[in-house]
Design an enzyme around this catalytic site. Structure first.
Site, PDB file in Angstrom:
ATOM      1  N   GLN A   1     -37.668   9.046  -1.440  1.00 54.74           N
ATOM      2  CA  GLN A   1     -37.203  10.387  -1.796  1.00 54.74           C
ATOM      3  C   GLN A   1     -38.371  11.219  -2.345  1.00 54.74           C
ATOM      4  O   GLN A   1     -38.512  12.397  -2.022  1.00 54.74           O
ATOM      5  CB  GLN A   1     -36.056  10.275  -2.816  1.00 54.74           C
ATOM      6  CG  GLN A   1     -35.319  11.554  -3.080  1.00 54.74           C
ATOM      7  CD  GLN A   1     -34.620  12.135  -1.841  1.00 54.74           C
ATOM      8  OE1 GLN A   1     -34.342  11.422  -0.882  1.00 54.74           O
ATOM      9  NE2 GLN A   1     -34.387  13.441  -1.863  1.00 54.74           N
TER      10      GLN A   1
ATOM     11  N   LYS B   1     -17.528   1.278  -1.061  1.00 56.31           N
ATOM     12  CA  LYS B   1     -18.943   0.985  -0.846  1.00 56.31           C
ATOM     13  C   LYS B   1     -19.785   2.026  -1.585  1.00 56.31           C
ATOM     14  O   LYS B   1     -19.889   3.177  -1.168  1.00 56.31           O
ATOM     15  CB  LYS B   1     -19.318   1.043   0.639  1.00 56.31           C
ATOM     16  CG  LYS B   1     -20.765   0.622   0.863  1.00 56.31           C
ATOM     17  CD  LYS B   1     -21.463   1.398   1.967  1.00 56.31           C
ATOM     18  CE  LYS B   1     -22.583   2.303   1.555  1.00 56.31           C
ATOM     19  NZ  LYS B   1     -23.611   1.847   0.646  1.00 56.31           N
TER      20      LYS B   1
ATOM     21  N   VAL C   1     -25.140  12.041   7.560  1.00 51.98           N
ATOM     22  CA  VAL C   1     -24.198  10.920   7.561  1.00 51.98           C
ATOM     23  C   VAL C   1     -22.759  11.444   7.681  1.00 51.98           C
ATOM     24  O   VAL C   1     -21.926  10.849   8.374  1.00 51.98           O
ATOM     25  CB  VAL C   1     -24.382  10.024   6.315  1.00 51.98           C
ATOM     26  CG1 VAL C   1     -23.348   8.904   6.306  1.00 51.98           C
ATOM     27  CG2 VAL C   1     -25.786   9.425   6.274  1.00 51.98           C
ATOM     28  N   GLY C   2     -22.494  12.591   7.060  1.00 55.71           N
ATOM     29  CA  GLY C   2     -21.162  13.194   7.149  1.00 55.71           C
ATOM     30  C   GLY C   2     -20.750  13.454   8.591  1.00 55.71           C
ATOM     31  O   GLY C   2     -19.612  13.191   8.991  1.00 55.71           O
TER      32      GLY C   2
ATOM     33  N   GLU D   1     -17.709  15.683   1.518  1.00 54.40           N
ATOM     34  CA  GLU D   1     -18.386  16.590   0.569  1.00 54.40           C
ATOM     35  C   GLU D   1     -19.879  16.417   0.799  1.00 54.40           C
ATOM     36  O   GLU D   1     -20.432  15.352   0.501  1.00 54.40           O
ATOM     37  CB  GLU D   1     -18.050  16.208  -0.874  1.00 54.40           C
ATOM     38  CG  GLU D   1     -16.590  16.364  -1.253  1.00 54.40           C
ATOM     39  CD  GLU D   1     -16.120  17.794  -1.273  1.00 54.40           C
ATOM     40  OE1 GLU D   1     -16.954  18.722  -1.320  1.00 54.40           O
ATOM     41  OE2 GLU D   1     -14.899  17.998  -1.208  1.00 54.40           O
TER      42      GLU D   1
ATOM     43  N   GLU E   1     -31.992  21.398   2.493  1.00 53.62           N
ATOM     44  CA  GLU E   1     -31.766  20.764   1.194  1.00 53.62           C
ATOM     45  C   GLU E   1     -32.943  19.821   0.896  1.00 53.62           C
ATOM     46  O   GLU E   1     -33.216  18.904   1.661  1.00 53.62           O
ATOM     47  CB  GLU E   1     -30.457  19.981   1.235  1.00 53.62           C
ATOM     48  CG  GLU E   1     -30.092  19.402  -0.107  1.00 53.62           C
ATOM     49  CD  GLU E   1     -28.768  18.632  -0.077  1.00 53.62           C
ATOM     50  OE1 GLU E   1     -28.632  17.743   0.772  1.00 53.62           O
ATOM     51  OE2 GLU E   1     -27.904  18.923  -0.921  1.00 53.62           O
TER      52      GLU E   1
ATOM     53  N   CYS F   1     -25.976  18.039  -5.644  1.00 51.08           N
ATOM     54  CA  CYS F   1     -25.550  18.826  -4.481  1.00 51.08           C
ATOM     55  C   CYS F   1     -25.414  20.290  -4.864  1.00 51.08           C
ATOM     56  O   CYS F   1     -25.529  21.169  -4.036  1.00 51.08           O
ATOM     57  CB  CYS F   1     -24.246  18.282  -3.937  1.00 51.08           C
ATOM     58  SG  CYS F   1     -23.030  18.069  -5.225  1.00 51.08           S
TER      59      CYS F   1
ATOM     60  N   GLY G   1     -22.015  12.736   0.447  1.00 47.34           N
ATOM     61  CA  GLY G   1     -23.399  12.390   0.764  1.00 47.34           C
ATOM     62  C   GLY G   1     -24.020  13.465   1.627  1.00 47.34           C
ATOM     63  O   GLY G   1     -23.629  14.633   1.553  1.00 47.34           O
ATOM     64  N   SER G   2     -24.967  13.055   2.452  1.00 50.02           N
ATOM     65  CA  SER G   2     -25.732  14.028   3.235  1.00 50.02           C
ATOM     66  C   SER G   2     -24.926  14.521   4.437  1.00 50.02           C
ATOM     67  O   SER G   2     -24.013  13.845   4.912  1.00 50.02           O
ATOM     68  CB  SER G   2     -27.021  13.372   3.714  1.00 50.02           C
ATOM     69  OG  SER G   2     -26.701  12.254   4.513  1.00 50.02           O
TER      70      SER G   2
HETATM   71  P1  NAP Z   1     -26.512   9.640   1.992  1.00 51.05           P
HETATM   72  O1  NAP Z   1     -27.802   9.090   2.384  1.00 51.05           O
HETATM   73  O2  NAP Z   1     -25.749  10.446   2.995  1.00 51.05           O
HETATM   74  O3  NAP Z   1     -25.636   8.410   1.482  1.00 51.05           O
HETATM   75  C1  NAP Z   1     -24.336   8.559   0.973  1.00 51.05           C
HETATM   76  C2  NAP Z   1     -23.575   7.260   1.169  1.00 51.05           C
HETATM   77  O4  NAP Z   1     -23.380   7.021   2.559  1.00 51.05           O
HETATM   78  C3  NAP Z   1     -24.314   6.034   0.627  1.00 51.05           C
HETATM   79  O5  NAP Z   1     -23.386   5.143   0.093  1.00 51.05           O
HETATM   80  C4  NAP Z   1     -24.940   5.492   1.897  1.00 51.05           C
HETATM   81  O6  NAP Z   1     -25.278   4.126   1.822  1.00 51.05           O
HETATM   82  C5  NAP Z   1     -23.842   5.735   2.896  1.00 51.05           C
HETATM   83  N1  NAP Z   1     -24.260   5.707   4.303  1.00 51.05           N
HETATM   84  C6  NAP Z   1     -25.507   5.874   4.819  1.00 51.05           C
HETATM   85  N2  NAP Z   1     -25.464   5.763   6.167  1.00 51.05           N
HETATM   86  C7  NAP Z   1     -24.175   5.538   6.511  1.00 51.05           C
HETATM   87  C8  NAP Z   1     -23.493   5.337   7.756  1.00 51.05           C
HETATM   88  N3  NAP Z   1     -24.132   5.359   8.920  1.00 51.05           N
HETATM   89  N4  NAP Z   1     -22.167   5.126   7.727  1.00 51.05           N
HETATM   90  C9  NAP Z   1     -21.485   5.109   6.567  1.00 51.05           C
HETATM   91  N5  NAP Z   1     -22.076   5.273   5.364  1.00 51.05           N
HETATM   92  C10 NAP Z   1     -23.405   5.498   5.329  1.00 51.05           C
HETATM   93  O7  NAP Z   1     -26.627  10.553   0.695  1.00 51.05           O
HETATM   94  P2  NAP Z   1     -27.388  10.217  -0.683  1.00 51.05           P
HETATM   95  O8  NAP Z   1     -28.836  10.280  -0.413  1.00 51.05           O
HETATM   96  O9  NAP Z   1     -26.822   9.009  -1.310  1.00 51.05           O
HETATM   97  O10 NAP Z   1     -26.942  11.455  -1.580  1.00 51.05           O
HETATM   98  C11 NAP Z   1     -27.522  12.704  -1.462  1.00 51.05           C
HETATM   99  C12 NAP Z   1     -26.700  13.659  -0.613  1.00 51.05           C
HETATM  100  O11 NAP Z   1     -25.375  13.731  -1.108  1.00 51.05           O
HETATM  101  C13 NAP Z   1     -27.205  15.068  -0.645  1.00 51.05           C
HETATM  102  O12 NAP Z   1     -27.172  15.625   0.636  1.00 51.05           O
HETATM  103  C14 NAP Z   1     -26.226  15.789  -1.562  1.00 51.05           C
HETATM  104  O13 NAP Z   1     -26.136  17.165  -1.377  1.00 51.05           O
HETATM  105  C15 NAP Z   1     -24.977  15.093  -1.236  1.00 51.05           C
HETATM  106  N6  NAP Z   1     -23.997  15.227  -2.330  1.00 51.05           N
HETATM  107  C16 NAP Z   1     -22.926  16.056  -2.131  1.00 51.05           C
HETATM  108  C17 NAP Z   1     -21.987  16.239  -3.131  1.00 51.05           C
HETATM  109  C18 NAP Z   1     -20.787  17.107  -2.902  1.00 51.05           C
HETATM  110  O14 NAP Z   1     -19.787  16.896  -3.559  1.00 51.05           O
HETATM  111  N7  NAP Z   1     -20.844  18.080  -1.989  1.00 51.05           N
HETATM  112  C19 NAP Z   1     -22.138  15.581  -4.359  1.00 51.05           C
HETATM  113  C20 NAP Z   1     -23.256  14.759  -4.542  1.00 51.05           C
HETATM  114  C21 NAP Z   1     -24.170  14.580  -3.502  1.00 51.05           C
HETATM  115  P3  NAP Z   1     -26.755   3.658   1.341  1.00 51.05           P
HETATM  116  O15 NAP Z   1     -26.877   4.042  -0.062  1.00 51.05           O
HETATM  117  O16 NAP Z   1     -26.708   2.206   1.552  1.00 51.05           O
HETATM  118  O17 NAP Z   1     -27.713   4.369   2.244  1.00 51.05           O
END
Ligand code: NAP
Ligand code: MG
Length: 498
Positions: free
Chosen positions: A331, A175, A232-233, A250, A385, A284, A228-229
Site C-alpha cells: 500500500q 471472511k 473487487v466489488g 460499499e 482513490e 473510504c 472494499g475496493s
Molecule cells: P479490497 O482489497 O477490495 O478487500 C476487501 C475484502 O475483499 C478483503 O477481505 C479481501 O480479502 C476481499 N477480497 C479480495 N479479493 C477478493 C475476491 N476476488 N473475491 C472475494 N473477496 C475478495 O479492499 P481493502 O484494501 O481491504 O479496503 C480498501 C477499500 O475499501 C477502499 O477502496 C475503500 O474505499 C473501501 N472501503 C469502502 C467503505 C464503504 O463503506 N464505502 C468502507 C471502508 C473501505 P484480502 O484481505 O484477503 O485481500
C-alpha cells in the site's frame, strides 16, 4: 512464540484444512507478529457453509427479541473489552488509539441498535380491496449471509453487517481482511460469549482470491455483504449476478471538501486536517480533494501547510501521535507511485511526498502527510482513490465550478462544504452527487444510526447503518387471509369502473 489463531466453524476453533498459515504483523513495527492465522481455502468455506446451513433453523426459530437480547449482551461485553480491542486493533492495522476506540464504539453502538431493533421489526398492514380479507407482511431470513470486510474499520464494518444479518435470523460465514484477522476473531469470541449458538457465526480466515471467491460461488450463500475496493466489488457483483444472489456493495470514494470565501477558515482547516490525514487517509470517506476558492487560497494554504507540519506521525499506541503508519508495504508503494503520477501530471508537491525514514520509522511503513496544489480536474490524482495521506488541492473561482469539480468523478460517497452562506449550503445539499453531505464538518464522521453509502460507483444502491441494512438481510412475505368463505378475485370483483 507468536500466538496462533484459528478458524471458527460449527463452534470449534480449528486450523485450515490445508494446514497453511499467514503472519499478521504490526505495520508500525514490522518485526512484531500480532498472530499466526490460518490461510484457508475452498474446503474450509465448504465446511463453514455446511455448519451455517445446519444451524439455520434453530437460529431462525428463536423469537427476534431473544436474538436481540444476545446481540445486546455482546455489546455489553464489547464495552468491558473496549480498551483491549482498541489496542489490539492499533497493533494489527496501525491507526491511532483514539480512532481504534472510536471504531470499537461504533461496534458497540451497532450492537445496541440491533437490540432496540429487535422489538421494532415492524411489517406493514393494509386494508384489502376486498371485504373480509386481511393483508400484512412478515420478514423471513434469507438463509446464510457471506460477509467480506476490509481492513480499515476492522470492528465497525463487520458489526454493521453481522448484527443486522443475525437479528434478521440468518447464519453467517465471515471472511475478514487478511490484514485484520485479530479484531475479527475478538468479535466472534464476543458473539459466542454472549450466547450466539454454535454454527451460527462461522469465521474463515484467508485470502480473498480463495476464501472470498469460494463464498461468492457457494450456492448455499444467499446474500453477500461486501465492503472494499470497486475492483473487487465489480467481481462480486458479476458472480452474484450470474447466480442471482443478493449483494450489498460499499466501495470507494474520492471525497471533496469545498471551502467558500465566507467560511470560518480555521474551522475549515481543522476539518481538512482530520478528513485528509486521520486514519492516515485510509478511509473510504477520507477527504482526498480540497476544492478551495481562489479568494482565500493563499491564506488557507499557509495555515493548512503549517498545521499539517505540526502533525505527529508514529506508532498509534503512543497517545500523543496524530497519524499512524499505512497498512503495509505494498500500500505504501502504491501511494508513493501516486505521488510520482501527480508530479508527472504537472501538479505541484507543496508538502511531504516521501516515506519517513530513520529511527523508529524504519521499523514500519510511515509516510509524510502530502499535499499537492495546482491540481487540475481530470488528473489521475484528482480522479482515483489513493487511500493514503495525500491531499489534492484544486483552485476554483465560483460555487458552480466547485460543484462541477466535486461531481466530476466516478465515486459519490461523502462530501463537505464549509460556508456561512445558507444559499451555498442548501444548493450544495441539493447538487452534490454523494450519499453523505456535511455542512461545516469534514467528510468523515458518520453516525451508526443513519444511512451510510454512496451514489454512482461507490456501490449498488444499498446503505449500511440504521434500519437500512435490515432490508438487505430479509425476505419479505406478503400474507393474504380471506375469511369471506368464498372465492374473491382481486382486480376483477373490485373493478370500480364498471
Ligand atoms: P479490497 O482489497 O477490495 O478487500 C476487501 C475484502 O475483499 C478483503 O477481505 C479481501 O480479502 C476481499 N477480497 C479480495 N479479493 C477478493 C475476491 N476476488 N473475491 C472475494 N473477496 C475478495 O479492499 P481493502 O484494501 O481491504 O479496503 C480498501 C477499500 O475499501 C477502499 O477502496 C475503500 O474505499 C473501501 N472501503 C469502502 C467503505 C464503504 O463503506 N464505502 C468502507 C471502508 C473501505 P484480502 O484481505 O484477503 O485481500
Ligand atoms: Mg497487520
Amino acid at each position: 512464540m507468536a500466538q496462533k489463531f484459528y478458524n471458527f466453524i460449527d463452534g470449534e476453533w480449528m486450523k485450515a484444512l490445508n494446514g497453511e498459515t499467514t503472519e499478521n504483523r504490526n505495520p508500525a513495527h514490522w518485526d512484531e507478529i500480532v498472530g499466526i492465522f490460518p490461510k484457508s481455502g475452498k474446503e474450509d468455506v465448504k465446511k463453514a457453509v455446511e455448519a451455517a446451513v445446519i444451524h439455520r433453523e434453530e437460529w431462525a426459530n428463536l423469537p427476534v427479541p431473544e436474538r436481540g437480547q444476545i446481540l445486546g449482551r455482546s455489546g455489553d461485553i464489547m464495552v468491558e473489552k473496549k480498551e483491549e480491542i482498541a489496542k489490539l486493533m492499533t497493533r494489527e492495522m496501525g491507526k491511532i488509539l483514539k480512532e481504534t476506540r472510536g471504531d470499537t464504539q461504533e461496534g458497540i453502538d451497532t450492537a445496541y441498535y440491533a437490540f432496540g431493533e429487535s422489538r421494532r421489526l415492524y411489517g406493514v398492514t393494509s386494508p384489502s380491496e376486498l371485504p373480509n380479507k386481511a393483508i400484512f407482511t412478515i420478514t423471513k431470513p434469507i438463509g446464510t449471509a457471506g460477509i467480506i470486510s476490509p481492513w480499515n474499520f476492522p470492528m465497525a464494518i463487520p458489526c454493521w453487517k453481522i448484527y443486522p444479518a443475525l437479528l434478521m435470523g440468518n447464519t453467517i460465514v465471515f471472511k475478514p481482511a487478511t490484514d485484520t484477522p485479530a479484531t475479527a476473531t475478538k468479535f466472534v469470541e464476543i458473539l459466542t460469549e454472549a450466547g450466539v449458538p454454535k454454527g451460527v457465526v462461522n469465521l474463515v480466515h484467508g485470502p480473498g482470491s480463495r476464501v472470498g471467491e469460494a463464498i461468492l460461488e457457494h450456492p448455499d450463500i444467499g446474500v453477500i455483504s461486501f465492503t472494499g475496493s470497486s475492483a473487487v466489488g465489480r467481481r462480486i457483483a458479476e458472480v452474484a449476478g450470474k447466480n442471482l444472489k443478493r449483494v450489498s456493495l460499499e466501495l470507494g470514494g474520492k471525497n471533496p471538501q469545498i471551502v467558500m470565501p465566507d467560511a470560518d477558515i480555521d474551522l475549515a482547516v481543522e476539518g481538512v486536517l482530520w478528513g485528509a490525514f486521520g486514519t492516515t487517509g485510509q478511509r473510504c470517506t477520507a477527504t482526498s480533494r480540497l476544492i478551495l476558492h481562489k479568494d482565500i487560497f493563499d491564506k488557507f494554504m499557509d495555515i493548512l501547510i503549517g498545521r499539517t507540519k505540526g502533525l505527529k506521525i508514529g506508532d498509534g499506541l503512543i497517545e500523543s501521535n496524530d497519524v499512524g503508519p499505512v497498512i503495509n508495504e505494498s500500500q505504501l508503494k502504491k501511494i508513493l507511485n501516486y505521488v510520482d503520477i501527480g508530479k508527472q501530471e504537472g501538479a505541484k508537491l507543496v508538502l511531504g511526498g516521501n516515506r519517513l525514514t530513520g529511527g523508529n520509522y524504519d521499523e514500519g511503513f510511515f509516510m509524510e502527510p502530502t499535499i499537492f496544489t495546482e491540481v487540475k480536474a481530470g488528473m489521475r490524482i484528482e480522479q482515483e482513490e489513493i487511500f493514503g495521506p495525500v491531499l489534492s488541492v484544486i483552485k476554483i473561482s465560483s460555487f458552480e465550478e466547485a460543484i462541477t469539480v466535486a461531481n466530476d468523478v466516478e465515486y459519490g460517497l461523502s462530501s463537505s462544504i464549509y460556508t456561512n452562506n445558507v444559499k451555498y449550503a442548501m444548493r450544495a445539499i441539493d447538487k452534490l452527487e454523494a450519499g453523505i453531505t456535511y455542512i461545516n464538518a469534514p467528510t468523515i464522521g458518520a453516525e451508526c444510526h443513519m444511512p451510510f453509502g454512496g451514489f454512482k460507483n461507490t456501490g449498488n444502491g444499498h446503505r449500511e447503518g440504521g434500519k437500512w441494512p435490515y432490508e438487505v438481510f430479509g425476505e419479505i412475505k406478503t400474507v393474504y387471509i380471506d375469511y369471506s368463505g368464498k372465492l374473491q378475485k382481486a382486480q376483477i370483483d373490485t373493478d370500480i369502473t364498471k
